[in-house]
Design a protein around this motif. Structure first.
Motif, mmCIF file in Angstrom:
data_model
loop_
_atom_site.group_PDB
_atom_site.id
_atom_site.type_symbol
_atom_site.label_atom_id
_atom_site.label_comp_id
_atom_site.label_asym_id
_atom_site.label_seq_id
_atom_site.Cartn_x
_atom_site.Cartn_y
_atom_site.Cartn_z
ATOM 1 N N LEU A 1 0.846 -1.189 0.000
ATOM 2 C CA LEU A 1 0.000 0.000 0.000
ATOM 3 C C LEU A 1 0.886 1.244 0.000
ATOM 4 O O LEU A 1 1.785 1.359 0.845
ATOM 5 C CB LEU A 1 -0.914 0.018 1.231
ATOM 6 C CG LEU A 1 -1.822 -1.192 1.446
ATOM 7 C CD1 LEU A 1 -2.672 -0.994 2.700
ATOM 8 C CD2 LEU A 1 -2.703 -1.430 0.235
ATOM 9 N N GLN A 2 0.629 2.156 -0.919
ATOM 10 C CA GLN A 2 1.432 3.375 -1.030
ATOM 11 C C GLN A 2 0.518 4.591 -1.066
ATOM 12 O O GLN A 2 -0.326 4.707 -1.970
ATOM 13 C CB GLN A 2 2.301 3.355 -2.300
ATOM 14 C CG GLN A 2 3.322 2.256 -2.351
ATOM 15 C CD GLN A 2 4.204 2.311 -3.578
ATOM 16 O OE1 GLN A 2 5.340 1.870 -3.560
ATOM 17 N NE2 GLN A 2 3.687 2.830 -4.674
ATOM 18 N N MET A 3 0.674 5.482 -0.093
ATOM 19 C CA MET A 3 -0.045 6.753 -0.132
ATOM 20 C C MET A 3 0.734 7.707 -1.017
ATOM 21 O O MET A 3 1.917 7.974 -0.774
ATOM 22 C CB MET A 3 -0.184 7.334 1.279
ATOM 23 C CG MET A 3 -0.976 6.482 2.251
ATOM 24 S SD MET A 3 -2.671 6.072 1.762
ATOM 25 C CE MET A 3 -3.324 7.670 1.314
ATOM 26 N N LEU A 4 0.092 8.212 -2.047
ATOM 27 C CA LEU A 4 0.760 9.165 -2.922
ATOM 28 C C LEU A 4 0.868 10.521 -2.237
ATOM 29 O O LEU A 4 0.181 10.806 -1.249
ATOM 30 C CB LEU A 4 0.017 9.269 -4.251
ATOM 31 C CG LEU A 4 -0.073 7.959 -5.053
ATOM 32 C CD1 LEU A 4 -0.650 8.214 -6.439
ATOM 33 C CD2 LEU A 4 1.296 7.274 -5.166
ATOM 34 N N SER B 1 -3.503 10.853 2.649
ATOM 35 C CA SER B 1 -3.347 10.220 3.953
ATOM 36 C C SER B 1 -4.475 9.233 4.185
ATOM 37 O O SER B 1 -5.651 9.535 3.915
ATOM 38 C CB SER B 1 -3.336 11.264 5.069
ATOM 39 O OG SER B 1 -3.350 10.649 6.339
ATOM 40 N N LEU B 2 -4.126 8.074 4.724
ATOM 41 C CA LEU B 2 -5.148 7.096 5.077
ATOM 42 C C LEU B 2 -6.057 7.629 6.177
ATOM 43 O O LEU B 2 -7.213 7.220 6.294
ATOM 44 C CB LEU B 2 -4.483 5.797 5.541
ATOM 45 C CG LEU B 2 -5.399 4.578 5.667
ATOM 46 C CD1 LEU B 2 -5.846 4.093 4.296
ATOM 47 C CD2 LEU B 2 -4.684 3.442 6.414
ATOM 48 N N ALA B 3 -5.558 8.568 6.948
ATOM 49 C CA ALA B 3 -6.356 9.140 8.036
ATOM 50 C C ALA B 3 -7.586 9.879 7.516
ATOM 51 O O ALA B 3 -8.548 10.086 8.262
ATOM 52 C CB ALA B 3 -5.492 10.093 8.870
ATOM 53 N N ARG B 4 -7.579 10.265 6.255
ATOM 54 C CA ARG B 4 -8.730 10.980 5.684
ATOM 55 C C ARG B 4 -9.712 10.048 4.981
ATOM 56 O O ARG B 4 -10.684 10.523 4.387
ATOM 57 C CB ARG B 4 -8.239 12.066 4.726
ATOM 58 C CG ARG B 4 -7.544 13.219 5.440
ATOM 59 C CD ARG B 4 -7.378 14.423 4.533
ATOM 60 N NE ARG B 4 -6.333 14.234 3.551
ATOM 61 C CZ ARG B 4 -5.049 14.548 3.749
ATOM 62 N NH1 ARG B 4 -4.663 15.045 4.916
ATOM 63 N NH2 ARG B 4 -4.146 14.367 2.799
ATOM 64 N N PHE B 5 -9.462 8.731 5.051
ATOM 65 C CA PHE B 5 -10.417 7.780 4.493
ATOM 66 C C PHE B 5 -11.586 7.637 5.469
ATOM 67 O O PHE B 5 -11.384 7.329 6.640
ATOM 68 C CB PHE B 5 -9.762 6.404 4.293
ATOM 69 C CG PHE B 5 -8.963 6.270 3.025
ATOM 70 C CD1 PHE B 5 -8.162 7.306 2.574
ATOM 71 C CD2 PHE B 5 -9.009 5.101 2.293
ATOM 72 C CE1 PHE B 5 -7.419 7.182 1.410
ATOM 73 C CE2 PHE B 5 -8.269 4.962 1.125
ATOM 74 C CZ PHE B 5 -7.476 6.011 0.678
ATOM 75 N N ASN B 6 -12.794 7.853 4.979
ATOM 76 C CA ASN B 6 -13.956 7.665 5.849
ATOM 77 C C ASN B 6 -14.313 6.179 5.916
ATOM 78 O O ASN B 6 -13.650 5.327 5.303
ATOM 79 C CB ASN B 6 -15.145 8.499 5.367
ATOM 80 C CG ASN B 6 -15.552 8.157 3.932
ATOM 81 O OD1 ASN B 6 -15.323 7.045 3.456
ATOM 82 N ND2 ASN B 6 -16.166 9.116 3.252
ATOM 83 N N SER B 7 -15.363 5.847 6.654
ATOM 84 C CA SER B 7 -15.742 4.443 6.858
ATOM 85 C C SER B 7 -16.033 3.735 5.545
ATOM 86 O O SER B 7 -15.645 2.575 5.349
ATOM 87 C CB SER B 7 -16.964 4.362 7.781
ATOM 88 O OG SER B 7 -16.655 4.862 9.060
#
Length: 258
Positions: free
Chosen positions: A99-102, A106-112
């Motif tokens: 898994l690579q965040m470009l 940020s994964l923290a901004r992924f909602n449910s």
């Protein structure tokens, strides 16, 4: 009541000396120490042509890069493996998904909803290959993403087939007592103790006597950065910056023999 039995006289000095000699001889005998058990080996097969058929009959397994997911705040781009992988017939494989965040995401901004969709996609990738017996995620989560990563792992765990192990790679800094990684619902954490930069000697010294749970059972090393394997490691993942060959595998095994 005092016994009226008369004891024989104590043996003279030479007998005591003989007993002391026997005790000393016993103490000087070498102790029977069980030889150290070599950890189970798993070779990482990354995105390049790999012919691992030479592993037939050898005590080693394979974790191959199945796909890379480039993640942004708005999309997920799946890059499936494009390079051939040859393994012995019937070998059970562990699939690794990177898994690579470009940049800027940020994964923290992924909602449910997005986390659930990502878990569904990862589950689908694992189920696509009938010979895959375990799934491993390779994600260098930042501190701000720890909670979201645990959430993703919980959702993925609920979707995977019953009995399929879930593994994650980890950074050395994650493997500290009381760290966030203890909340991850996984069967295995594989701290990658290579390519650690200038802090490598500090972490290696810290882990010399063993890694804390849940990082204690497995570990990742690179064949071009050998170091002693800490006690308690039963599974060792090996990364090779070049394609695996029988000679490279033999050298790796020789390095691990006591």
């Amino acid at each position: 009541m005092r016994s009226e039995h008369v004891h024989p006289p104590v043996a003279p000095g030479p007998r005591r000396g003989l007993l002391a000699t026997v005790v000393l001889a016993v103490l000087c005998l070498p102790l029977s120490v069980a030889p150290p058990v070599m950890p189970r080996l798993i070779l990482w097969a990354w995105e390049r042509p790999e012919d691992l058929r030479f592993l037939e009959g050898r005590a080693a397994d394979v974790a191959f890069l199945l796909a890379t997911l480039d993640l942004t705040d708005a999309d997920v781009h799946v890059l499936p493996r494009r390079q051939p992988l040859r393994v012995p017939p019937g070998m059970a494989l562990k699939a690794t998904v990177r898994l690579q965040m470009l940049a800027g995401s940020s994964l923290a901004r992924f909602n449910s909803e997005r986390l659930e969709a990502l878990a569904q996609r990862l589950d689908g990738l694992a189920r696509r290959h009938h010979d895959v017996t375990a799934l491993q995620l390779d994600f260098d989560a930042r501190a701000s993403e720890y909670d979201a990563y645990v959430d993703l792992l919980q959702r993925l765990r609920a979707r995977l087939p019953p009995g399929m192990p879930l593994s994650i790679t980890g950074l050395a800094s994650w493997c500290v007592p009381g760290g966030w990684i203890a909340r991850a619902p996984v069967d295995e954490v594989v701290p990658q103790l290579f390519r650690m930069g200038p802090d490598a000697p500090v972490w290696r010294a810290r882990f010399a006597r063993g890694l804390p749970r849940p990082c204690s059972g497995s570990m990742g090393l690179a064949v071009d950065e050998w170091q002693p394997v800490p006690p308690g490691v039963s599974t060792l993942y090996l990364f090779n910056p070049r394609p695996w060959t029988p000679d490279a595998f033999a050298r790796a095994v020789a390095e691990l023999r006591p």
